[in-house]
Design a protein around this motif. Structure first.
Motif, short mmCIF file in Angstrom:
data_model
loop_
_atom_site.label_atom_id
_atom_site.label_comp_id
_atom_site.label_asym_id
_atom_site.label_seq_id
_atom_site.Cartn_x
_atom_site.Cartn_y
_atom_site.Cartn_z
N VAL A 248 7.45 24.33 -30.95
CA VAL A 248 8.56 23.88 -30.38
C VAL A 248 9.11 22.90 -30.99
O VAL A 248 10.47 22.96 -31.74
N ARG A 253 8.74 28.23 -32.51
CA ARG A 253 8.47 28.87 -30.98
C ARG A 253 9.43 28.29 -30.37
O ARG A 253 10.28 27.22 -30.60
N LYS A 254 9.65 28.79 -29.11
CA LYS A 254 10.73 28.26 -28.12
C LYS A 254 10.29 27.98 -26.61
O LYS A 254 9.38 28.49 -26.16
N THR A 256 11.86 28.68 -24.08
CA THR A 256 12.43 29.84 -23.37
C THR A 256 11.47 30.93 -23.38
O THR A 256 11.55 32.03 -22.87
N GLU A 257 10.35 30.88 -23.99
CA GLU A 257 9.12 32.11 -24.11
C GLU A 257 9.04 32.35 -22.85
O GLU A 257 8.57 31.43 -21.85
N GLN A 454 15.18 23.59 -24.64
CA GLN A 454 15.38 24.13 -25.92
C GLN A 454 16.82 23.89 -26.46
O GLN A 454 16.79 23.79 -27.70
N ASP A 458 17.37 22.59 -30.12
CA ASP A 458 17.89 23.22 -31.22
C ASP A 458 19.00 22.18 -31.64
O ASP A 458 19.28 22.16 -32.99
#
Length: 465
Positions: A248, A253-254, A256-257, A454, A458
């Motif tokens: 992250v 990676r996120k 929100t996975e 996230q 971002d």
């Protein structure tokens, strides 16, 4: 018969893979050694027959901000007091002004405000990572310790200080290390017919049994969000893999996975089922510890530094011999290494870049006296703090049953992973903590919380481009 001693040699070997070598050049002028003031150096260079009587050394103050407050921190405070006394004796005129400030307030409010105003203490408790130590270093607020470490022969003595490093230079030093896992009241579990859980399903069954008998399953004080964050910091990697935090942080990676959202949903489920202390958002860190000490809760998720609390002479001495420890159990279908443990050495001391020669001499003495094998081993034996320095593995043994369980757990771990807040900017960490408390209060959902965290990440990644 005492339990057989278990050494930490395996843990030390396991952690050798995270060693970091750092170097750099000092742009500051040379300063006198910790045992000399400028006036003392000049006096010693003169001929004894020509030298006048030594002038009185003028006192100078060195502000020192620490977080060792209250009974729970008494062992660490005792070591700090010893170090200060030694340093004052070595540096003529030095007077360390101790300033005790609560951890969260220092980290998130007081120290950032002082940094912005340009008036931080000369020595202060500091957290590593991009949100704290590295951020202040890039703003030229921290003293470059690289030449001091070289002079004192300490450059290669630490197992990992990478979260305090910027462009190959060292700006802070971790005081110790710690893992996080489940402490349990063995007497309480046994009296209620509960075996020590080995799977997540067994752990949840234990929660349900305790709740059914009117006993709080998990002692929790969520007034400061970093406290429940400890639990989520391990629960999320069990679902999403031990590389999720780093992923992250670097954008690969996120949050929100689906696996991350599932971990947040599991936490929300525990909240809704009443497994945590009632009114947890109004209870602080000391409060959750006191609830566990009082025998009102079966489990406590905390750092290994809490071990000394349950010593015979600790605040929780009533539980001496009645407390056990285990790592977060595996999650069925979870990604990654399900034996991986959280392991951090991100909390330590930083030093202001704005210091004169006398203050730098006092800082040098403080570092020389604090960062020794003696105090690393004492911190381990007296306070349950795992070493942040390379020490004789033979010295890292314990007949404390809780510590032996910690060492065995860490030695058996296939991998280690850091805490999320040591990898991300402060804005992202702040959003995570906000969403944790929103989740607890029923003001957010697992999906919404993940999306907001996230979104903050971002924005930071976009700003770095």
């Amino acid at each position: 018969m005492k339990k057989k001693l278990i050494t930490a040699a395996a843990s030390v070997l396991m952690l050798s893979s995270i060693l970091t070598a750092c170097g750099g050049n000092n742009k500051n002028s040379a300063s006198p050694s910790p045992s000399q003031s400028p006036s003392a150096t000049a006096t010693e260079s003169a001929s004894p027959s020509d030298s006048p009587s030594p002038a009185a050394v003028e006192r100078f103050d060195v502000s020192l901000r620490h977080i060792q407050i209250g009974e729970l921190q008494k062992f660490r405070k005792a070591i700090l007091d010893e170090v200060v006394k030694k340093s004052e004796e070595e540096v003529p005129g030095a007077n360390f002004e101790m300033d005790a400030v609560e951890d969260s307030f220092n980290r998130w409010t007081k120290l950032p405000a002082e940094m912005a105003a340009g008036n931080p203490p000369k020595i202060f408790d500091l957290f590593g990572g991009p949100g704290d130590g590295q951020k202040f270093a890039r703003a030229n607020k921290l003293l470059d310790l690289t030449p001091i470490l070289a002079e004192l022969g300490l450059t290669d003595k630490f197992t990992d200080y990478s979260t305090f490093v910027v462009d190959g230079k060292v700006y802070g030093l971790p005081i110790g290390a710690g893992s996080e896992g489940w402490f349990y009241n063995a007497e309480l579990l046994e009296s209620n017919g509960i075996a020590v859980p080995k799977t997540l399903e067994e752990l949840e069954a234990a929660f349900e049994t305790l709740k059914g008998k009117g006993i709080t399953p998990i002692a929790m004080g969520s007034q400061a969000a970093w406290v429940p964050f400890m639990l989520l910091n391990t629960l999320i990697p069990r679902y999403a893999g031990e590389d999720i935090q780093a992923g992250v942080a670097n954008g690969s990676r996120k949050m929100t996975e689906p696996e991350v959202v599932a971990a947040l949903a599991k936490y929300e489920e525990w909240v809704k089922k009443g497994y945590f202390t009632k009114g947890e958002l109004g209870i602080d860190y000391a409060g959750q510890t006191n609830e566990f000490i009082a025998g009102k809760a079966g489990f406590l998720f905390d750092g290994t530094w809490r071990i000394s609390t349950f010593n015979a002479d600790g605040v929780g001495g009533a539980l001496n011999g009645k407390v056990g420890y285990f790592a977060m159990p595996a999650v069925t279908g979870g990604k990654g290494d399900q034996t991986a443990v959280n392991y951090n050495q991100n909390n330590g001391y930083g030093f202001s870049a704005d210091v004169n020669d006398n203050e730098k001499a006092a800082i040098k003495a403080f570092i020389k006296n604090l960062y020794t094998e003696e105090y690393q081993i004492r911190g381990f034996k007296e306070d349950g703090v795992l070493p942040s320095m390379k020490v004789d593995a033979a010295q890292l043994s314990s007949d404390n049953p809780v510590m032996t369980q910690v060492l065995a757990t860490n030695a058996a771990a296939g991998k280690v992973f850091p805490h999320f807040d040591s990898l991300v900017p402060g804005t992202v960490n702040g959003e995570f903590e906000k969403q944790i408390q929103n989740l607890i209060a029923g003001k957010s959902s697992p999906q919404k919380a993940a999306e907001e965290i996230q979104k903050a990440m971002d924005a930071e990644l976009a700003a770095m481009k």
